[in-house]
Design an enzyme around this catalytic site. Structure first.
Site, PDB file in Angstrom:
ATOM      1  N   TYR A  73      -2.852   0.033  10.325  1.00 14.31           N
ATOM      2  CA  TYR A  73      -2.879  -0.636   9.029  1.00 14.31           C
ATOM      3  C   TYR A  73      -1.628  -0.269   8.238  1.00 14.31           C
ATOM      4  O   TYR A  73      -0.989  -1.132   7.624  1.00 14.31           O
ATOM      5  CB  TYR A  73      -4.135  -0.229   8.259  1.00 14.31           C
ATOM      6  CG  TYR A  73      -4.106  -0.631   6.804  1.00 14.31           C
ATOM      7  CD1 TYR A  73      -4.389  -1.937   6.420  1.00 14.31           C
ATOM      8  CD2 TYR A  73      -3.798   0.302   5.808  1.00 14.31           C
ATOM      9  CE1 TYR A  73      -4.361  -2.309   5.082  1.00 14.31           C
ATOM     10  CE2 TYR A  73      -3.764  -0.064   4.470  1.00 14.31           C
ATOM     11  CZ  TYR A  73      -4.044  -1.366   4.111  1.00 14.31           C
ATOM     12  OH  TYR A  73      -4.006  -1.732   2.793  1.00 14.31           O
ATOM     13  N   SER A 130       0.846  -1.181   0.000  1.00 10.16           N
ATOM     14  CA  SER A 130       0.000   0.000   0.000  1.00 10.16           C
ATOM     15  C   SER A 130       0.883   1.232   0.000  1.00 10.16           C
ATOM     16  O   SER A 130       2.021   1.201   0.493  1.00 10.16           O
ATOM     17  CB  SER A 130      -0.896   0.018   1.248  1.00 10.16           C
ATOM     18  OG  SER A 130      -1.609   1.236   1.354  1.00 10.16           O
TER      19      SER A 130
END
Length: 233
Positions: A150, A138
């Site tokens: 996250y 990501s």
């Protein structure tokens, strides 16, 4: 063992994983997908017309027995394994200072341990085909976000990609980290709404993943960061 390439995708029943599976099947490859919900996998296969080149394996990407079973089942049915895509993952959409710790352990296990387990289960088969490992990271694995747990898991995936590359490159196995920006997928369901601004589609990210998978033998594309135009960070 036939010459038709075979890919195994974790979290392949929806979102980015499903988009990659569709593109590879359309390109004539054989594909195995995993996911926790058998009903979703069944619906995905039915949507595609239950093609002979598609296998589905219900299981938890963070459980080694499930991951190994998917690898073994793919090899038994298709006779080879050329690519694995560690796509399974999710976010709790909270922060270290204000979030609910109850959801963190499952996220860390799925996002960080899951890719490592897939590499461990598949690496011997990939050495035989001089195949490729694709890890879905990501942008959050490169850009610090306030309290973003996250993001911390995706920083770990970013490190895992390079650590793995340094170990397996001598065996002819490629490693690619694909780090998407904001993408319109079920990832945002737990968030409650899509984030503002332009979002990429799952198919657009799949284009980049499949491009990396289909690089010529001897070419190792290591890091691909893909943002939608207009995403500033």
């Amino acid at each position: 063992m036939t010459d038709t390439p075979v890919a195994l995708i974790t979290g392949g029943g929806s979102g980015i994983g499903a988009a990659v599976a569709r593109q590879l099947l359309d390109a004539g490859q054989r594909v195995a997908v995993t996911g926790r919900r058998e009903s979703r996998l069944r619906a995905f296969a039915e949507e595609l017309g239950n093609p002979e080149g598609l296998l589905t394996f219900p299981g938890n990407a963070a459980e080694y027995t499930d991951v190994q079973a998917a690898v073994d089942g793919t090899l038994k049915e298709f006779g080879r394994l050329d690519t694995v895509v560690a796509n399974a993952g999710f976010g709790t959409h909270d922060t270290v200072a204000e979030g609910d710790p109850a959801g963190w352990a499952e996220m860390v296990l799925t996002n960080v341990l899951g890719p490592a387990l897939l590499i461990r289960a598949a690496v011997d088969a990939l050495k035989e085909t001089r195949g490729r490992i694709v890890l879905i990271g990501s942008v959050a694995g490169f850009i610090h976000g306030p309290g973003n747990i996250y993001g911390a898991t995706k920083w770990a995936v970013t490190g895992l990609a390079e650590n793995t590359r340094r170990q397996v490159t001598e065996f002819g196995v490629g490693v690619t980290l694909v780090a998407p920006g904001r993408v319109e997928t079920p990832f945002w369901d737990a968030y409650g709404s899509l984030p503002p601004g332009h979002l990429l589609t799952a198919d657009q990210i799949a284009d980049s993943i499949v491009w990396a998978i289909r690089q010529p033998e001897g070419v190792d594309v290591n890091t691909v960061v893909v943002r939608p135009i207009g995403q500033p960070v």
